[in-house]
Design an enzyme around this catalytic site. Structure first.
Site, short mmCIF file in Angstrom:
data_model
loop_
_atom_site.label_atom_id
_atom_site.label_comp_id
_atom_site.label_asym_id
_atom_site.label_seq_id
_atom_site.Cartn_x
_atom_site.Cartn_y
_atom_site.Cartn_z
N HIS A 158 17.64 13.84 -9.45
CA HIS A 158 18.19 13.36 -8.97
C HIS A 158 17.77 12.97 -7.39
O HIS A 158 17.24 13.76 -6.47
CB HIS A 158 19.38 14.69 -8.55
N CYS A 159 18.22 11.54 -7.10
CA CYS A 159 17.56 10.96 -5.70
C CYS A 159 19.04 11.12 -4.06
O CYS A 159 19.68 10.32 -4.44
CB CYS A 159 16.86 9.30 -6.37
N PRO A 160 18.66 12.28 -3.45
CA PRO A 160 19.27 11.43 -1.71
C PRO A 160 19.51 10.27 -1.73
O PRO A 160 20.35 9.97 -1.38
CB PRO A 160 18.90 12.92 -1.55
N GLY A 183 22.05 8.28 -3.78
CA GLY A 183 22.78 9.59 -3.79
C GLY A 183 23.57 9.31 -4.94
O GLY A 183 24.05 9.14 -5.25
N ASN A 184 22.53 9.07 -6.00
CA ASN A 184 22.96 8.70 -7.64
C ASN A 184 21.81 9.58 -9.19
O ASN A 184 20.16 10.12 -8.00
CB ASN A 184 22.78 7.90 -7.86
#
Length: 590
Positions: A438-440, A443-444
């Site tokens: 999950h990549c901050p 945002g996805n």
């Protein structure tokens, strides 16, 4: 608990710890677990003992000799009960074929064989009995049906199967307790509650006597993990029970619970749905625009024609405090604070004398490509595994009836069979195919649907940062009077910083982001090209690695007079193991 019930002036509820199990109930089950290995002669065994141990030939011999399979023992327990509690499927089939009554009530708890199998968590037995017509909605002597028992004892797979077969998710027992209430009160595992919430359970129902909601019961039990789930599901923190007490007013509530409830209480005060929607959209826009504002303010303050650094320091402190307040305003939106290197081009122009065809045009193309890949990474479906409610129930039934309803391959939140290499993302609360991470920054999640766009985003982001550094150097070369060859590096830094603090600030940001973006893209390329695995799979490979020193301690079982405690594992009986990511290393044996 007893004092609470007496004060409420209601009929006491018999909780599992208050149940007085029959002596033969425990005896039969424990004997099936610790079955003797050296018993050769079963000819003297009675049919009850043979059933407990699963000695099919002895049982058939006695039945053929005339024993009535419907005949209960002196404590009103039938052979079918004993076969069910000890998970003897072949004997259950045989006894039913010989006329055993599937829903025979028996024992001190006046339960059916299905109740006994449910208590012990024997999913395969539950499936088998229901195939022969066992009714899971029947209540036992405590007023509980099978779905209530499964929820009490945390048997998530059985809860899923019973609901998939048509049991009402909001079914109340004789005391007005729903499965969600029992799960909140008795089960500290998140799986049963997650499962029930996914089935659209009524979160704010109150029980018959106490008028307690599931949140009340979770607070009374101090079940913080379930409390978090209920709050996320919009459980009403103002709901009052018969004592006119809200969950947050309970003497058992903690500071953590009160903090979690603050957001819910705030939302409850916004009576207008349109107002709530407007505030949510406004919050998202504020968090999305924060990076631009912060970058601009830092450069703007540095470029101010003010000689006093004390004044500038106060202004920087104000910026920092503002950012901290915005972050605490809604921590769920922090993922929108993606790296500002993405949009540095908005604030910096290349010197005009540089060639349009060789500098400005490639820079523009790179910017467009960056925006495109970022947008696709941000908004594309990362590979969400979807299913309708009917498909979910069908999957549950198929897995249960084939003996494959295991939480290692079945997601109790999404109610789907997890494909290989997929994972449930705790941030997005959904299962992602070929999950990477999950990549901050976008945002996805990054998965099968957008991984290539994520790689494009990293590549063009790295190119953008290189362009930025090139533009800064070109600006200094043309507009700043420097004497690097004469005065050395440190004086050169002072000169370029004084020439344009704004440009110097952008260059420092570019160098910093260049380092982590370059490392990230190299790791991704190595995993894709050399290993053929995802980040999630590579992280899981670390589950056996504690670091060099700890590995040697565990391997040689070094104790050093008791000062060191090696992790000793019997690998002949260790079937599952998880990597403890909270501490960064170490075994978490399950």
């Amino acid at each position: 608990m007893e004092e609470y019930e007496k004060e409420a002036g209601c009929v006491p509820i018999l909780h599992p710890e208050e149940i007085k199990p029959q002596s033969h109930y425990n005896h039969g089950y424990s004997e099936s677990v610790s079955r003797k290995n050296h018993v050769d002669d079963y000819s003297t065994w009675d049919i009850v003992k043979a059933t407990q141990y699963g000695i099919f030939e002895r049982c058939r011999e006695l039945v053929e000799a005339g024993f009535d399979v419907r005949q209960p023992d002196k404590e009103n327990v039938t052979l079918l009960h004993w076969a069910a509690i000890n998970n003897r499927i072949d004997l259950v089939k045989y006894y039913i074929s010989k006329g055993a009554i599937v829903d025979q009530l028996g024992g001190d708890l006046n339960s059916t064989p299905l109740h006994w199998a449910t208590r012990q968590g024997h999913l395969s037995m539950v499936v088998q009995l229901m195939k022969y017509g066992a009714d899971p909605s029947l209540i036992d002597g405590e007023g509980c049906s099978c779905v209530h028992l499964a929820a009490q004892f945390g048997h998530t797979s059985i809860v899923a199967y019973l609901i998939a077969k048509g049991q009402d998710v909001d079914m109340m027992d004789q005391n007005g307790m729903t499965p969600l209430m029992w799960a909140a009160y008795r089960t500290h595992s998140v799986d049963p509650t997650r499962l029930l919430l996914t089935f659209n359970v009524s979160v704010n129902l109150g029980d018959k006597y106490h008028k307690n909601t599931a949140l009340h019961w979770a607070v009374l039990a101090g079940n913080t993990t379930v409390i978090s789930l209920l709050l996320d599901a919009n459980a009403n923190v103002d709901a009052q029970n018969i004592k006119v007490t809200a969950p947050t007013c309970s003497e058992h509530s903690t500071l953590i619970i009160e903090k979690k409830c603050f957001k819910q209480v705030w939302n409850c005060r916004c009576r207008s749905p349109l107002l709530v929607l407007f505030l949510q959209e406004f919050r998202q826009k504020v968090m999305l625009g924060t990076p631009f504002l912060v970058i601009w303010l830092i450069g703007f303050i540095a470029d101010l024609d003010i000689d006093s650094w004390l004044i500038k320091g106060v202004m920087y402190t104000g910026v920092w405090v503002t950012v901290q307040c915005l972050s605490k305003y809604d921590s769920a939106e922090q993922h929108t604070l993606f790296t500002h290197s993405l949009f540095m081009s908005v604030f910096l122009d290349f010197p005009e004398h540089l060639s349009f065809s060789t500098v400005h045009l490639p820079f523009l193309i790179n910017t467009l490509a960056l925006f495109y890949n970022f947008g696709k990474s941000w908004k594309s479906d990362p590979g969400i595994i979807k299913a309708s409610e009917e498909q979910k129930k069908k999957t549950i039934v198929e897995l249960a009836e084939t003996g494959s309803l295991d939480l290692s391959i079945f997601c109790s939140t999404c109610l789907i069979r997890k494909p290989i290499r997929s994972k449930h993302c705790a941030v997005c609360n959904r299962c992602i195919a070929k999950f990477d991470h999950h990549c901050p920054w976008v945002g996805n999640c990054v998965g099968s649907g957008n991984h290539r766009y994520f790689m494009g985003y990293l590549f063009f982001l790295l190119c953008m940062i290189c362009w930025m550094m090139y533009g800064c150097i070109s600006y200094w070369r043309i507009h700043c009077a420097t004497s690097y060859t004469k005065d050395g590096f440190w004086l050169y830094l002072t000169q370029i910083a004084s020439c344009s603090p704004w440009i110097f600030w952008m260059f420092i940001n570019s160098v910093f982001h260049f380092m982590w973006v370059a490392v990230l893209i190299m790791c991704q390329l190595y995993q894709i090209a050399a290993l053929g695995i995802t980040t999630n799979e590579r992280m899981n490979a670390r589950r056996y690695n504690h670091g060099c020193v700890r590995n040697l301690i565990d391997f040689f079982e070094i104790r050093c007079c008791g000062l060191i405690r090696p992790v000793a594992v019997d690998w002949t009986t260790q079937y599952t193991i998880e990597y403890d990511q909270t501490s960064g290393s170490g075994y978490q044996l399950v």
